[in-house]
Design a protein around this motif. Structure first.
Motif, PDB file in Angstrom:
ATOM      1  N   LYS A 141      -3.048 -47.484  -3.621  1.00  0.00           N
ATOM      2  CA  LYS A 141      -3.323 -46.991  -4.970  1.00  0.00           C
ATOM      3  C   LYS A 141      -3.246 -45.469  -5.026  1.00  0.00           C
ATOM      4  CE  LYS A 141      -7.571 -47.530  -6.949  1.00  0.00           C
ATOM      5  NZ  LYS A 141      -8.711 -48.377  -7.299  1.00  0.00           N
ATOM      6  N   GLY A 189       0.343 -44.522  -2.124  1.00  0.00           N
ATOM      7  CA  GLY A 189       1.552 -45.319  -1.967  1.00  0.00           C
ATOM      8  C   GLY A 189       1.830 -45.566  -0.492  1.00  0.00           C
ATOM      9  N   ASN A 190       3.091 -45.516  -0.120  1.00  0.00           N
ATOM     10  CA  ASN A 190       3.413 -45.757   1.294  1.00  0.00           C
ATOM     11  C   ASN A 190       3.715 -44.451   2.039  1.00  0.00           C
ATOM     12  OD1 ASN A 190       5.858 -45.085   0.248  1.00  0.00           O
ATOM     13  ND2 ASN A 190       6.996 -46.775   1.155  1.00  0.00           N
ATOM     14  N   GLN A 226       6.803 -44.229   4.326  1.00  0.00           N
ATOM     15  CA  GLN A 226       7.603 -43.106   3.892  1.00  0.00           C
ATOM     16  C   GLN A 226       7.085 -41.810   4.517  1.00  0.00           C
ATOM     17  OE1 GLN A 226       8.763 -40.815  -0.240  1.00  0.00           O
ATOM     18  NE2 GLN A 226       7.304 -42.436  -0.311  1.00  0.00           N
ATOM     19  N   ASN A 254       6.238 -32.585   3.528  1.00  0.00           N
ATOM     20  CA  ASN A 254       5.477 -31.631   2.740  1.00  0.00           C
ATOM     21  C   ASN A 254       5.086 -32.227   1.396  1.00  0.00           C
ATOM     22  OD1 ASN A 254       4.442 -29.023   1.914  1.00  0.00           O
ATOM     23  ND2 ASN A 254       6.164 -28.995   0.493  1.00  0.00           N
ATOM     24  N   ASP A 255       3.824 -32.091   1.050  1.00  0.00           N
ATOM     25  CA  ASP A 255       3.378 -32.499  -0.276  1.00  0.00           C
ATOM     26  C   ASP A 255       2.431 -31.422  -0.771  1.00  0.00           C
ATOM     27  OD1 ASP A 255       2.996 -33.937  -2.552  1.00  0.00           O
ATOM     28  OD2 ASP A 255       1.510 -35.290  -1.710  1.00  0.00           O
ATOM     29  N   TYR A 256       2.881 -30.202  -0.649  1.00  0.00           N
ATOM     30  CA  TYR A 256       1.957 -29.112  -0.892  1.00  0.00           C
ATOM     31  C   TYR A 256       2.680 -27.884  -1.388  1.00  0.00           C
ATOM     32  CZ  TYR A 256      -2.449 -26.916  -0.653  1.00  0.00           C
ATOM     33  OH  TYR A 256      -3.606 -26.321  -1.022  1.00  0.00           O
ATOM     34  N   ILE A 257       1.986 -27.114  -2.171  1.00  0.00           N
ATOM     35  CA  ILE A 257       2.584 -25.874  -2.647  1.00  0.00           C
ATOM     36  C   ILE A 257       1.507 -24.791  -2.610  1.00  0.00           C
ATOM     37  CG2 ILE A 257       2.163 -26.429  -5.092  1.00  0.00           C
ATOM     38  CD1 ILE A 257       4.986 -25.249  -5.619  1.00  0.00           C
ATOM     39  N   GLY A 317       6.425 -40.504  -7.273  1.00  0.00           N
ATOM     40  CA  GLY A 317       5.549 -40.023  -6.196  1.00  0.00           C
ATOM     41  C   GLY A 317       5.262 -40.992  -5.077  1.00  0.00           C
ATOM     42  N   LYS A 318       5.199 -42.265  -5.357  1.00  0.00           N
ATOM     43  CA  LYS A 318       4.699 -43.173  -4.326  1.00  0.00           C
ATOM     44  C   LYS A 318       5.777 -44.094  -3.745  1.00  0.00           C
ATOM     45  CE  LYS A 318       0.039 -42.881  -6.078  1.00  0.00           C
ATOM     46  NZ  LYS A 318      -0.905 -43.418  -7.046  1.00  0.00           N
ATOM     47  N   TYR A 319       7.017 -43.758  -3.979  1.00  0.00           N
ATOM     48  CA  TYR A 319       8.102 -44.587  -3.457  1.00  0.00           C
ATOM     49  C   TYR A 319       8.653 -44.053  -2.153  1.00  0.00           C
ATOM     50  CZ  TYR A 319       8.718 -46.417  -8.132  1.00  0.00           C
ATOM     51  OH  TYR A 319       8.535 -47.001  -9.321  1.00  0.00           O
ATOM     52  N   SER A 320       9.290 -44.932  -1.422  1.00  0.00           N
ATOM     53  CA  SER A 320      10.236 -44.467  -0.431  1.00  0.00           C
ATOM     54  C   SER A 320      11.430 -43.969  -1.232  1.00  0.00           C
ATOM     55  CB  SER A 320      10.667 -45.613   0.479  1.00  0.00           C
ATOM     56  OG  SER A 320       9.578 -46.005   1.272  1.00  0.00           O
ATOM     57  N   VAL A 321      11.924 -42.803  -0.882  1.00  0.00           N
ATOM     58  CA  VAL A 321      12.952 -42.192  -1.719  1.00  0.00           C
ATOM     59  C   VAL A 321      14.171 -43.094  -1.903  1.00  0.00           C
ATOM     60  CG1 VAL A 321      12.356 -39.761  -1.474  1.00  0.00           C
ATOM     61  CG2 VAL A 321      13.668 -40.877   0.319  1.00  0.00           C
ATOM     62  N   VAL A 354       6.815 -31.036  -7.932  1.00  0.00           N
ATOM     63  CA  VAL A 354       7.472 -29.856  -7.355  1.00  0.00           C
ATOM     64  C   VAL A 354       7.033 -29.686  -5.913  1.00  0.00           C
ATOM     65  CG1 VAL A 354       7.691 -27.342  -7.535  1.00  0.00           C
ATOM     66  CG2 VAL A 354       7.646 -28.746  -9.590  1.00  0.00           C
ATOM     67  N   ARG A 355       5.769 -30.011  -5.649  1.00  0.00           N
ATOM     68  CA  ARG A 355       5.282 -29.793  -4.280  1.00  0.00           C
ATOM     69  C   ARG A 355       5.979 -30.701  -3.278  1.00  0.00           C
ATOM     70  NH1 ARG A 355      -0.962 -31.901  -4.321  1.00  0.00           N
ATOM     71  NH2 ARG A 355      -0.559 -34.100  -4.668  1.00  0.00           N
ATOM     72  N   ARG A 356       6.477 -31.856  -3.754  1.00  0.00           N
ATOM     73  CA  ARG A 356       7.264 -32.703  -2.861  1.00  0.00           C
ATOM     74  C   ARG A 356       8.719 -32.240  -2.802  1.00  0.00           C
ATOM     75  NH1 ARG A 356       6.156 -38.078  -1.893  1.00  0.00           N
ATOM     76  NH2 ARG A 356       8.201 -38.131  -0.933  1.00  0.00           N
ATOM     77  N   GLY A 383      -3.217 -44.438 -10.976  1.00  0.00           N
ATOM     78  CA  GLY A 383      -3.113 -45.321  -9.816  1.00  0.00           C
ATOM     79  C   GLY A 383      -3.921 -46.602  -9.928  1.00  0.00           C
ATOM     80  N   THR A 387       2.728 -46.126 -10.007  1.00  0.00           N
ATOM     81  CA  THR A 387       2.051 -47.026  -9.070  1.00  0.00           C
ATOM     82  C   THR A 387       2.292 -48.500  -9.385  1.00  0.00           C
ATOM     83  OG1 THR A 387       0.331 -45.355  -8.929  1.00  0.00           O
ATOM     84  CG2 THR A 387      -0.166 -47.477  -7.938  1.00  0.00           C
TER      85      THR A 387
END
Lengths: 379, 259
Positions: free
Chosen positions: A75, A78-79, A370, A374-377, B26-30, B49-51, B160, B209
């Motif tokens: 939730k 994700g993965n 997955q 990076n998941d950050y800024i 956001g929550k997928y495998s690309v 953007v951060r991803r 979510g 989600t």
């Protein structure tokens, strides 16, 4: 345990007292299977539910607990699984912690990287594709002062998008300085929240000052850090009480500083084989899984990092269930990422998962996860 | 709107879209994004953007060229940070669309409406197409309209949660009163819930989600795409009444009137 000169006291904070009082009131053996079932049924996990999930009564429910933890992980995350690596820049230490390989009385090869070596190490790490680094030092202010660590952060900013710190606790103005240098997250391992045991285990050095360590996360947030990490070294004392205290500590900090990004680390002392009769409260994989899942259910939004002290198969499964972050390409020695750095210092501990970044990345993908660099800024 | 017509487009700041389903990434495998976009028929995809800011793995590479990117400012804790992230997105070549997400609470990730209005004022002035994610609140929505927002994106339920239209009554107020497109975002976990939002008169819905957590991602994407179309058609068709009390009274209260 009086503060040493120069240590900042947070006189207006009652978080430590609240944590200790909650821990002292926690009786893991008082919970029943009904309490555990209730905790599994609830939409929101209360402190009491958290206590039930950590209790011996919850052990037969491990599968259901893992299922619930996985739902929460899916939730909120994700993965995805974040990847990073630690970089040890110095292993000098002025503390005598009886359980630690870096302690000041151990005759090991001490080493501190100079700035050029730090840059070479970081280049070598960045070449693996990682974008997050955790900078670590032994706990010696004399040998690795705040300016030295700050300069390491400045260098890291050139190669990484997210910089975490695991260093000796400092004052809030020093955390502010390190944040300005580029660091965004501070993890401080409390080791144990049992203050009597804490004093026994930390025989010499500034680390003996229990309250200064407990309040480190709060000082870090006051200094502008965005994230703080919590962790007890499970197995030093009663691991259920320590895990409970760790969760309550993180929860109270989040309540007081709602914007803070909270994370847990879950190191444990390895049980000695066939030691069960000597120490029935050892933390085996089963217990560790129970604790990690309890953290996930209690604070479903928090990050959870799983150490390379655990074997690959355990780590790969844990990130599917509850953990969100995994290190890879790990070396706990000083200067061992780059071939250019000679005479590497000794390792802090032996790792159980020596896979490279690429190997971990591919293993995660093969499991349907997955990997995320990076998941950050930094703003 | 009284009749179904084939030119029923979603219009945001002059940009026209055939699809009223927006996909979150956001929550997928690309590698699942492309299939989800195709199956759901999405024409707008959001990305953090951060991803996207990653040097080694670029989500943008996985998004088909004909899809409009909507970068979001997740990670921002106030207006100032959201503005910086939006500007960075533009520098990265993500276009002018930006979804404002400002959270000052890591536990519930609820949007901060006040800071969102501030960021919208600044970014709209700079020519961004600003899509603010908000708690459904009428005053905030009006302030956003005045600040130059291109749409409003109220949440249906905690992000979510897959709980559906928990805030239905408050979203209905925005649909009734706000002239901007109302795009229901966050918390929609089932196609039926997305369909219901569209029947209420929402201009579009967004989901991440609900699809990402399905066992079969691309099939669930297809189901959402179909549900959104069905809901829109039902709205345009003008739904018949629902008899809340189960029947029409046989002796109407007004039966006494004689002339």
């Amino acid at each position: 345990m009086t503060y040493l000169p120069g240590m900042e006291e947070l006189e207006d904070s009652d978080i430590m007292d609240s944590v200790i009082s909650a821990m002292n009131g926690y009786d893991a053996d008082s919970y029943t299977s009904e309490d555990v079932e209730r905790a599994l049924y609830h939409d929101f996990c209360t402190e009491d539910d958290f206590g039930a999930l950590l209790s011996p009564a919850a052990a037969p429910y491990l599968e259901q607990i893992a299922q619930k933890a996985q739902q929460e992980k899916l939730k909120h995350f994700g993965n995805t699984v974040l990847m990073f690596t630690p970089l040890y820049i110095s292993n000098y230490c002025s503390n005598y912690c009886v359980y630690c390989g870096f302690n000041c009385h151990n005759d090991i090869n001490r080493r501190k990287l100079n700035y050029e070596e730090i840059e070479e190490e970081m280049q070598a790490i960045a070449a693996t594709g990682l974008e997050e680094v955790l900078i670590l030092t032994g706990e010696s202010r004399e040998k690795s002062d705040v300016e030295y660590i700050g300069e390491a952060c400045r260098i890291a900013r050139k190669y990484f998008r997210y910089i975490g710190l695991e260093i000796y606790p400092v004052n809030s103005d020093e955390y502010q300085y390190l944040h300005d240098c580029g660091a965004d997250c501070v993890t401080v391992f409390q080791e144990t929240y049992d203050s009597v045991m804490y004093e026994k285990l930390h025989v010499e050095g500034h680390k003996r000052i229990f309250p200064y360590r407990v309040n480190a996360q709060e000082r870090a947030l006051r200094g502008g850090m965005r994230g703080v990490g919590f962790g007890a070294l499970l197995g030093l004392s009663d691991f259920r009480k320590d895990a409970f205290a760790t969760g309550i500590h993180a929860s109270l900090i989040q309540k007081k500083y709602p914007q803070a990004e909270i994370s847990f680390s879950c190191p444990r002392l390895r049980p000695i084989v066939n030691n069960d009769k000597i120490n029935p409260r050892d933390v085996h994989e089963r217990e560790l899984l129970q604790i990690v899942c309890a953290y996930r259910i209690f604070m479903p939004f928090a990050g959870i990092t799983i150490s390379t002290r655990e074997r690959a198969g355990f780590r790969d499964n844990l990130v599917k269930i509850a953990a969100t972050k995994i290190s890879a390409g790990v070396s706990t020695g000083i200067g061992s990422h780059s071939e250019k750095v000679e005479n590497a210092g000794d390792d802090q501990f032996v790792i159980s998962d020596g896979r490279t970044v690429d190997e971990v990345f591919r293993a995660l993908e093969a499991e349907g996860m997955q990997p995320v660099m990076n998941d950050y800024i930094y703003v | 709107m009284s009749a179904v017509n084939n030119d029923d487009k979603l219009v945001i700041a002059g940009h026209e879209f055939n699809s009223r389903f927006i996909l979150g990434s956001g929550k997928y495998s690309v590698n699942l994004i492309k299939a989800a976009v195709e199956q759901a028929g999405a024409e707008i995809v959001t990305l953090a953007v951060r991803r996207a800011n990653s040097g080694t793995e670029n989500i943008i590479d996985y998004i088909p060229d004909n899809v409009t990117l909507m970068p979001n400012t997740s990670g921002a804790r106030d207006a100032r940070e959201a503005v910086r992230i939006a500007r960075l997105a533009r520098e990265m070549g993500c276009g002018d669309f930006v979804k404002i997400e400002i959270m000052r609470d890591s536990k519930y990730l609820m949007p901060d409406n006040i800071e969102t209005v501030k960021a919208t004022e600044i970014l709209a002035d700079e020519g961004f197409i600003v899509m603010p994610y908000i708690m459904p609140d009428l005053y905030t929505a009006r302030d956003l309209e005045n600040a130059g927002a291109a749409a409003v994106m109220p949440l249906a339920a905690p992000i979510g949660s897959n709980k559906g239209l928990s805030s239905k009554d408050f979203i209905q107020m925005l649909i009734n009163e706000i002239d901007l497109p109302v795009i229901v975002d966050a918390g929609l976990g089932r196609p039926s819930q997305a369909c219901q939002a569209m029947e209420m008169g929402a201009d579009a819905v967004m989901c991440n989600t609900g699809i990402a957590s399905a066992k079969n991602v691309s099939l669930m994407a297809k189901a959402f795409g179909g549900a959104v179309k069905a809901g829109r058609q039902a709205y345009l068709a003008g739904p018949g009444r629902v008899l809340e009390n189960g029947a029409d009274p046989s002796s109407p209260l007004t039966g006494f009137i004689s002339e």
